[in-house]
Design an enzyme around this catalytic site. Structure first.
Site, short mmCIF file in Angstrom:
data_model
loop_
_atom_site.label_atom_id
_atom_site.label_comp_id
_atom_site.label_asym_id
_atom_site.label_seq_id
_atom_site.Cartn_x
_atom_site.Cartn_y
_atom_site.Cartn_z
N GLU A 1 -27.50 -2.75 -42.73
CA GLU A 1 -27.94 -3.04 -41.36
C GLU A 1 -28.44 -1.73 -40.78
O GLU A 1 -27.68 -0.78 -40.65
CB GLU A 1 -26.78 -3.54 -40.50
N ARG B 1 -44.95 16.50 -36.21
CA ARG B 1 -45.17 15.67 -35.02
C ARG B 1 -44.14 16.09 -33.98
O ARG B 1 -42.95 16.03 -34.20
CB ARG B 1 -45.04 14.20 -35.36
N HIS C 1 -38.28 15.64 -29.01
CA HIS C 1 -38.11 15.17 -30.38
C HIS C 1 -39.34 15.51 -31.20
O HIS C 1 -40.46 15.45 -30.71
CB HIS C 1 -37.88 13.66 -30.41
N ASN D 1 -41.59 1.49 -33.48
CA ASN D 1 -42.79 2.24 -33.83
C ASN D 1 -42.66 2.77 -35.25
O ASN D 1 -41.54 2.97 -35.74
CB ASN D 1 -43.00 3.40 -32.86
N LYS E 1 -53.83 17.94 -30.02
CA LYS E 1 -53.08 17.71 -28.78
C LYS E 1 -51.76 18.49 -28.78
O LYS E 1 -51.39 19.11 -27.79
CB LYS E 1 -52.82 16.21 -28.63
N ASP E 2 -51.04 18.46 -29.91
CA ASP E 2 -49.76 19.17 -30.00
C ASP E 2 -49.94 20.69 -30.02
O ASP E 2 -49.05 21.42 -29.60
CB ASP E 2 -48.97 18.72 -31.23
N TYR F 1 -38.97 4.21 -35.68
CA TYR F 1 -38.02 4.43 -34.59
C TYR F 1 -38.09 3.33 -33.55
O TYR F 1 -39.13 2.72 -33.33
CB TYR F 1 -38.20 5.80 -33.95
N GLU G 1 -45.75 11.54 -20.36
CA GLU G 1 -45.49 12.32 -21.57
C GLU G 1 -45.40 13.80 -21.24
O GLU G 1 -46.04 14.30 -20.32
CB GLU G 1 -46.55 12.05 -22.64
N LYS H 1 -34.29 7.22 -28.30
CA LYS H 1 -34.88 6.84 -29.59
C LYS H 1 -33.80 6.74 -30.65
O LYS H 1 -32.86 7.53 -30.67
CB LYS H 1 -35.90 7.89 -30.06
#
Length: 184
Positions: A28, A58, A118, A48, A168-169, A131, A142, A71
């Site tokens: 599970e 990431r 994260h 996601n 972007k990061d 996740y 964000e 999350k």
């Protein structure tokens, strides 16, 4: 299902019970009842999934209120080094982080509450990362910090010169410049 405390309050490692035989295994990955028995009441609203190659980084990401997210992260295929950074103002562990290797082999998961950045570094090609979140994504909520912020000095388990990071990061700010919306 076993819930293991980390060095940062609220951040938990979740170790599911695996049932193995000649055919493979079963477990599970999430049970609302077992989480509730452990005192964790979260209403997850979305799952996601990402697919990445070795060297991909990431993060470090979070969302602020009213779309802050808790999350529950895991790896379906491959391996990552997962990172959670405490950004709760007033926390005795503000700016501290925990890392854990999540893999298809160990099936461990990390429960990351609101108030944490994260991110993860992919350690194997063809890694599938999945996740659950308890709130929907909202672009206007964000926030993020550079994955290679020298103040954090995170060892991502990969050669930094070979990191694959989104444009972007690469534009995210340093932790020292973050006005955290989270309070301990």
């Amino acid at each position: 299902m076993k819930f293991v405390k980390t060095g940062i309050e609220g951040l938990l490692i979740v170790e599911p019970q695996l049932f193995k035989d000649d055919r493979g295994y079963f477990f599970e990955s999430y049970s609302k009842t077992k989480f509730a028995v452990a005192g964790i009441d979260i209403d997850f609203v979305q799952d996601n999934q990402s697919f990445s190659q070795k060297g991909t980084v990431r993060g470090l990401h979070a969302q602020s209120a009213p779309h802050a997210q808790t999350k529950l992260v895991r790896v379906i295929q491959g391996r990552v080094l997962d990172v959670a950074v405490d950004i709760r103002k007033g926390s005795p562990t503000y700016g501290k982080y925990e890392t854990i290797e999540l893999s298809a082999e160990n099936q461990h998961q990390l429960l990351i509450p609101e108030g944490f950045l994260h991110g993860f570094a992919v350690l194997e090609d063809n890694t599938i990362f999945a996740y659950k979140v308890n709130n929907y994504y909202a672009k206007d909520c964000e926030l993020g910090v550079l994955w290679n912020d020298p103040t954090l000095n995170i060892n991502w388990g990969i050669d930094p010169s070979e990191a694959i990071v989104s444009p972007k990061d690469e534009l995210l700010i340093k932790l020292a410049d973050l006005e955290s919306p989270f309070t301990y």
